[in-house]
Design a protein around this motif. Structure first.
Motif, PDB file in Angstrom:
ATOM      1  N   VAL A 148       0.361  16.861 -10.309  1.00 42.44           N
ATOM      2  CA  VAL A 148       1.274  17.975 -10.601  1.00 42.44           C
ATOM      3  C   VAL A 148       2.029  17.721 -11.896  1.00 42.44           C
ATOM      4  O   VAL A 148       2.195  18.625 -12.724  1.00 42.44           O
ATOM      5  N   ALA A 149       2.495  16.489 -12.091  1.00 43.17           N
ATOM      6  CA  ALA A 149       3.234  16.164 -13.308  1.00 43.17           C
ATOM      7  C   ALA A 149       2.361  16.335 -14.548  1.00 43.17           C
ATOM      8  O   ALA A 149       2.803  16.879 -15.566  1.00 43.17           O
ATOM      9  N   GLY A 190       0.783  -1.228   0.000  1.00 45.08           N
ATOM     10  CA  GLY A 190       0.000   0.000   0.000  1.00 45.08           C
ATOM     11  C   GLY A 190       0.814   1.276   0.000  1.00 45.08           C
ATOM     12  O   GLY A 190       0.240   2.359  -0.053  1.00 45.08           O
ATOM     13  N   THR A 191       2.156   1.184   0.048  1.00 55.65           N
ATOM     14  CA  THR A 191       2.955   2.404   0.105  1.00 55.65           C
ATOM     15  C   THR A 191       3.369   2.911  -1.278  1.00 55.65           C
ATOM     16  O   THR A 191       3.721   4.070  -1.426  1.00 55.65           O
ATOM     17  N   VAL A 192       3.367   2.037  -2.270  1.00 56.98           N
ATOM     18  CA  VAL A 192       3.732   2.417  -3.634  1.00 56.98           C
ATOM     19  C   VAL A 192       2.673   1.893  -4.590  1.00 56.98           C
ATOM     20  O   VAL A 192       2.268   0.735  -4.496  1.00 56.98           O
ATOM     21  N   ALA A 193       2.231   2.748  -5.499  1.00 56.86           N
ATOM     22  CA  ALA A 193       1.205   2.338  -6.456  1.00 56.86           C
ATOM     23  C   ALA A 193       1.736   1.235  -7.351  1.00 56.86           C
ATOM     24  O   ALA A 193       2.861   1.304  -7.855  1.00 56.86           O
ATOM     25  N   GLY A 194       0.963   0.193  -7.543  1.00 56.31           N
ATOM     26  CA  GLY A 194       1.340  -0.868  -8.460  1.00 56.31           C
ATOM     27  C   GLY A 194       0.981  -0.500  -9.881  1.00 56.31           C
ATOM     28  O   GLY A 194       0.419   0.570 -10.155  1.00 56.31           O
ATOM     29  N   LEU A 203       4.234   9.406 -10.261  1.00 56.98           N
ATOM     30  CA  LEU A 203       4.114   8.337  -9.260  1.00 56.98           C
ATOM     31  C   LEU A 203       5.490   7.861  -8.815  1.00 56.98           C
ATOM     32  O   LEU A 203       5.734   7.636  -7.621  1.00 56.98           O
ATOM     33  N   LEU A 204       6.401   7.710  -9.765  1.00 54.31           N
ATOM     34  CA  LEU A 204       7.753   7.280  -9.424  1.00 54.31           C
ATOM     35  C   LEU A 204       8.464   8.330  -8.577  1.00 54.31           C
ATOM     36  O   LEU A 204       9.162   7.994  -7.603  1.00 54.31           O
ATOM     37  N   LEU A 261      -7.521   6.147  -5.695  1.00 56.28           N
ATOM     38  CA  LEU A 261      -6.884   4.842  -5.548  1.00 56.28           C
ATOM     39  C   LEU A 261      -5.472   4.958  -4.976  1.00 56.28           C
ATOM     40  O   LEU A 261      -4.895   3.954  -4.538  1.00 56.28           O
ATOM     41  N   LEU A 262      -4.913   6.159  -4.994  1.00 57.21           N
ATOM     42  CA  LEU A 262      -3.521   6.359  -4.620  1.00 57.21           C
ATOM     43  C   LEU A 262      -3.399   6.969  -3.227  1.00 57.21           C
ATOM     44  O   LEU A 262      -4.344   7.557  -2.703  1.00 57.21           O
ATOM     45  N   ALA A 263      -2.213   6.841  -2.673  1.00 56.21           N
ATOM     46  CA  ALA A 263      -1.888   7.576  -1.457  1.00 56.21           C
ATOM     47  C   ALA A 263      -1.835   9.065  -1.795  1.00 56.21           C
ATOM     48  O   ALA A 263      -1.571   9.431  -2.948  1.00 56.21           O
ATOM     49  N   PRO A 264      -2.073   9.949  -0.812  1.00 59.80           N
ATOM     50  CA  PRO A 264      -2.107  11.388  -1.104  1.00 59.80           C
ATOM     51  C   PRO A 264      -0.859  11.907  -1.810  1.00 59.80           C
ATOM     52  O   PRO A 264      -0.960  12.694  -2.757  1.00 59.80           O
ATOM     53  N   ALA A 265       0.321  11.472  -1.374  1.00 63.05           N
ATOM     54  CA  ALA A 265       1.556  11.958  -1.998  1.00 63.05           C
ATOM     55  C   ALA A 265       1.650  11.503  -3.449  1.00 63.05           C
ATOM     56  O   ALA A 265       2.087  12.268  -4.328  1.00 63.05           O
ATOM     57  N   GLU A 266       1.242  10.280  -3.724  1.00 55.82           N
ATOM     58  CA  GLU A 266       1.273   9.771  -5.089  1.00 55.82           C
ATOM     59  C   GLU A 266       0.268  10.502  -5.969  1.00 55.82           C
ATOM     60  O   GLU A 266       0.571  10.851  -7.121  1.00 55.82           O
TER      61      GLU A 266
END
Length: 268
Positions: A216-217, A142-146, A256-257, A205-210
């Protein structure tokens, strides 16, 4: 409600190779009003790609599963946006003035700029998704989007980016034979709301930072593209919309990366 469903199927039939019900009428005016559902078409494409990746990843390495899932989405859309990106690379790369750029983009043949640009675009998207797969496999759950989440987010969001140019910029082709000519109309506030909701909702579906990184990108790339299109041509064409979708899709993966790499630094 039936009218809205007809508009959605109109958009789906225009941007994918999926068959639409025979009872759905088609007209340039309906395609014009169907712009509100372009990001929703991204839900279908993203979900198809995510499902393809999930199936392929059961029996194949993640790298091959990513490439095959990309092939599935390209087949689904008939390389519609990829073709626009290649034409844009050829036109902006080889044309000196507006008339020459438009003439090059209308040529069905692909040139050096288009070939190189398309190869680099596909490689960059594949590399980004493979890296997301690697990070998703090694990071805590759950910490990084798959890959699946990335596809489900990037396809609608990138189509919202392209739709925003329809609303903000003038259409610059004068020939009525252009495929995207029926889209040359600014969206109403209600249509913008529908498009925005469909394009932004998958960010949940993503964490707030992601989510922030991807958004932004995409905004940055879309703003840059819009300024470039206005400076070179004075507005947009259908090919430029396809190029915007491709650039924004890649930008979402890169966002995301970037978020995945920045998060550990921020907590260190």
């Amino acid at each position: 409600m039936r009218y809205q469903l007809e508009l959605f199927f109109t958009a789906l039939g225009f941007f994918t190779r999926l068959p639409v019900p025979a009872w759905v009428p088609w007209s340039p005016e309906r395609l014009n009003h169907a712009a509100r559902f372009f990001p929703l078409v991204g839900w279908v494409v993203g979900a198809t790609g995510a499902a393809g990746y999930a199936v392929f990843a059961l029996v194949l390495p993640a790298s091959l599963a990513v490439i095959l899932s990309m092939a599935v989405t390209i087949r689904l859309t008939g390389a519609f946006h990829e073709d626009g990106f290649a034409d844009t690379c050829d036109g902006l790369g080889g044309g000196w003035d507006k008339a020459q750029v438009l003439a090059i983009m209308k040529d069905s043949r692909i040139g050096s700029y288009g070939t190189i640009g398309m190869v680099l675009m596909l490689m960059a998207k594949a590399a980004a998704l493979i890296e997301l797969a690697r990070l998703g496999a090694t990071a805590p759950q759950g910490t990084v989007a798959g890959v699946a989440a990335a596809l489900l987010v990037a396809h609608p969001l990138s189509r919202l980016a392209a739709t925003s140019l329809i609303h903000l910029l003038p259409y610059v082709r004068e020939d009525d034979s252009a495929k995207s000519r029926p889209l040359a109309r600014r969206l109403t506030p209600g249509e913008l709301t529908v498009a925005g909701t469909c394009g932004l909702l998958p960010l949940a579906l993503l964490a707030p930072a992601e989510a922030l990184g991807a958004l932004v990108a995409v905004i940055a790339v879309t703003t840059w593209a819009a300024r470039l299109f206005v400076r070179r041509l004075g507005g947009y064409t259908g090919d430029l919309l396809g190029a915007t979708q491709q650039l924004a899709e890649l930008a979402a993966y890169l966002g995301l990366l970037a978020a995945a790499h920045i998060a550990p630094l921020a907590t260190a």
